[in-house]
Design an enzyme around this catalytic site. Structure first.
Site, PDB file in Angstrom:
ATOM      1  N   HIS A  31       0.821  -1.223   0.000  1.00 53.35           N
ATOM      2  CA  HIS A  31       0.000   0.000   0.000  1.00 53.35           C
ATOM      3  C   HIS A  31       0.847   1.263   0.000  1.00 53.35           C
ATOM      4  CE1 HIS A  31      -4.056  -1.770   0.633  1.00 53.35           C
ATOM      5  NE2 HIS A  31      -3.301  -2.804   0.945  1.00 53.35           N
ATOM      6  N   ASP A  80       3.380   9.508  -0.459  1.00 50.72           N
ATOM      7  CA  ASP A  80       2.230   8.687  -0.092  1.00 50.72           C
ATOM      8  C   ASP A  80       2.057   7.588  -1.123  1.00 50.72           C
ATOM      9  OD1 ASP A  80       0.004   7.943   1.384  1.00 50.72           O
ATOM     10  OD2 ASP A  80      -0.783   9.990   1.506  1.00 50.72           O
TER      11      ASP A  80
HETATM   12  O1  F6P Z   1      -1.806   2.451   4.553  1.00 50.51           O
HETATM   13  C1  F6P Z   1      -0.718   2.218   5.357  1.00 50.51           C
HETATM   14  C2  F6P Z   1      -1.087   1.721   6.748  1.00 50.51           C
HETATM   15  O2  F6P Z   1       0.075   1.489   7.458  1.00 50.51           O
HETATM   16  C3  F6P Z   1      -1.908   0.460   6.786  1.00 50.51           C
HETATM   17  O3  F6P Z   1      -1.184  -0.722   6.588  1.00 50.51           O
HETATM   18  C4  F6P Z   1      -2.450   0.623   8.158  1.00 50.51           C
HETATM   19  O4  F6P Z   1      -3.502  -0.199   8.490  1.00 50.51           O
HETATM   20  C5  F6P Z   1      -2.810   2.111   8.210  1.00 50.51           C
HETATM   21  O5  F6P Z   1      -1.816   2.713   7.453  1.00 50.51           O
HETATM   22  C6  F6P Z   1      -2.904   2.699   9.622  1.00 50.51           C
HETATM   23  O6  F6P Z   1      -1.728   2.504  10.323  1.00 50.51           O
HETATM   24  P1  F6P Z   1      -1.665   1.688  11.682  1.00 50.51           P
HETATM   25  O7  F6P Z   1      -2.256   0.318  11.404  1.00 50.51           O
HETATM   26  O8  F6P Z   1      -0.219   1.626  12.034  1.00 50.51           O
HETATM   27  O9  F6P Z   1      -2.481   2.450  12.670  1.00 50.51           O
END
Ligand code: F6P
Length: 456
Positions: free
Chosen positions: A156, A362
């Site tokens: 992602h 991003d």
């Molecule tokens: O889109 C990137 C990402 O790291 C996802 O994998 C993740 O679920 C989201 O952002 C939110 O981050 P976190 O799970 O560390 O709170």
């Protein structure tokens, strides 16, 4: 049809008899998640010691299976290697990277814990689709444990240029881990290009978009994540009638609303964005009282040092802007460090005359797409978008800016304020068409189609 097994660090928030709370990955995968599918990940719980217990819950016909993490693993795998090493490095911010081998050991151990739990859940024909940088090593462990299923991986976030990827002490092993998949998906062409270049540099045979290594074939694809345009538009239309949204409109007293909504993350470019707003207010004094900027910043990964430092920096900058420019009856910046509900946010996007999305880097950025989806086509707002968000490759009719260039961003805010209705409509029509073409359904269908083709 083969069963789909989704694997991600976090699973959607589900409660018995209700579907997942919409938002994030759950929206992107809604079309692929037929009843009978399985979604596996971390429960969000932390225990004193490792446990191999699997919890399951069924919602909307989908089984959500989770494991807990040991507290020490959470610190070293999640806060450590995933979010203090891989996250800044993959976003090409090497000066923010910290690495220690204990963090990487925990990362490998948790990836193995994921794989061993999955082994108890999967059936021979399942299609396994693993998501994101926290789980780069799960497939390699599954292969070691004898799993022959088709396994796909989608990144992602950006894949860094090889010169930066090589800074990672375990770069070699992480690439080997990716080679254990049948399909690896990226958000943009440059991300895929960086990955294939890193493989070539290590002598892996790459032809076109495919790679061969130790008797296995891997297909790399580009399939950007997207949003459900109609669902988000409906949310927005409904939300503007809500009392909270009406209160916002009243409080604007005819001023233009400019909105940003992000996780409180240093990749999102908030300090430079605040500087740009300050620059706009100082360079265009005639527009000072015509605008109100609302920054919604949801706290995130607060135990990681760089995130704490960011919060302090933004508190200072927000105070400085409001101290300098506020009037008795006007506050230029509304800065909220808490999450807003998805519905209300959709309504605020629709009300906002400008959507300001300026990450330093991003993978894609779904806020940009949601802002477009939320607009009224008869009176649409203007999207200002960082050229370093993956979304910029899909949305050229936005006002594209360099998020490091404070003056350029200040000018873009001014341009957006002055843009005629006709130009706003033209740009919005083109952007909406693009957001529709690259929506959530297109994303999951193209990935699952590639994963289903057994020719690797
Ligand atoms: O889109 C990137 C990402 O790291 C996802 O994998 C993740 O679920 C989201 O952002 C939110 O981050 P976190 O799970 O560390 O709170």
């Amino acid at each position: 049809m083969a069963r789909l097994v989704i694997v991600s660090n976090r699973v959607p928030d589900v409660s018995e008899n209700s579907g997942p709370r919409a938002g994030g990955l759950a929206v992107g995968l809604a079309d692929a998640l037929a009843p009978g599918s399985l979604w596996f990940g971390w429960s969000g719980e932390r225990l004193a010691a490792r446990s191999d217990e699997i919890h399951s819950i069924v919602a909307g016909g989908v089984t959500y299976a989770t494991i807990d993490l040991a507290e020490d693993d959470y610190r070293a795998y999640y806060l450590g290697f995933s979010n203090a090493t891989l996250w800044p490095l993959f976003h090409m911010m090497p000066s923010l990277v910290s690495f220690d081998s204990a963090g990487y050991d925990a990362y490998r151990a948790v990836n193995e814990q994921f794989a061993r739990a999955l082994l108890r859940l999967i059936q021979p024909d399942d299609l396994i689709w693993i998501h994101d940088y926290q789980l780069l090593g799960v497939a390699a462990t599954l292969r070691r444990l004898g799993v022959g299923n088709r396994i796909g991986f989608f990144l992602h976030i950006p894949f860094p240029a090889p010169v930066l990827f090589d800074l990672l002490p375990p770069a070699e092993e992480l690439l080997q881990g990716l080679l254990a998949h049948d399909v690896v998906g990226f958000q943009t062409e440059p991300d895929r290009g960086h990955f294939l270049a890193a493989l070539r540099q290590r002598g892996v045979c790459v032809q076109g978009n495919d790679a061969w290594h130790e008797g296995r074939g891997l297909r790399s694809i580009v399939t950007p994540v997207g949003v459900d345009v109609d669902e988000f538009n409906r949310l927005a239309v409904r939300a503007v009638r809500r009392v909270e949204a009406r209160r916002v409109v009243e409080s604007l007293a005819g001023r233009a609303l400019m909105i940003s909504a992000d996780r409180l993350d240093y990749t999102k470019g908030l300090p430079a964005r605040f500087d740009a707003y300050g620059r706009f207010l100082s360079r265009f004094p005639e527009r000072r009282r015509r605008i109100s900027f609302l920054q919604v910043a949801a706290p995130s990964r607060e135990e990681v040092d760089q995130y704490k430092a960011l919060r302090d920096e933004l508190d200072y900058k927000a105070g400085a802007i409001n101290g300098e420019y506020s009037d008795f009856d006007w506050v230029p910046l509304r800065y909220m460090t808490r999450a807003a509900g998805r519905g209300l946010l959709a309504g605020l996007f629709r009300i906002a005359r400008i959507g300001l999305v300026t990450p330093l880097r991003d993978g894609m950025n779904l806020v940009a797409m949601e802002y477009i989806a939320a607009q009224d086509p008869l009176d649409p707002g203007v999207l200002i978008l960082s050229r370093f968000a993956g979304a910029a490759t899909l949305l050229p009719e936005a006002l594209l800016v360099n998020p490091y260039d404070v003056d350029q961003m200040a000018e873009a805010i001014n341009t957006a304020m002055l843009m005629t209705l006709e130009e706003r409509q033209e740009r919005h029509e083109a952007l909406l068409g693009r957001v529709r073409r690259h929506d959530a359904t297109a994303y999951s269908r193209s990935f699952v189609a590639a994963l289903s083709q057994g020719d690797g």
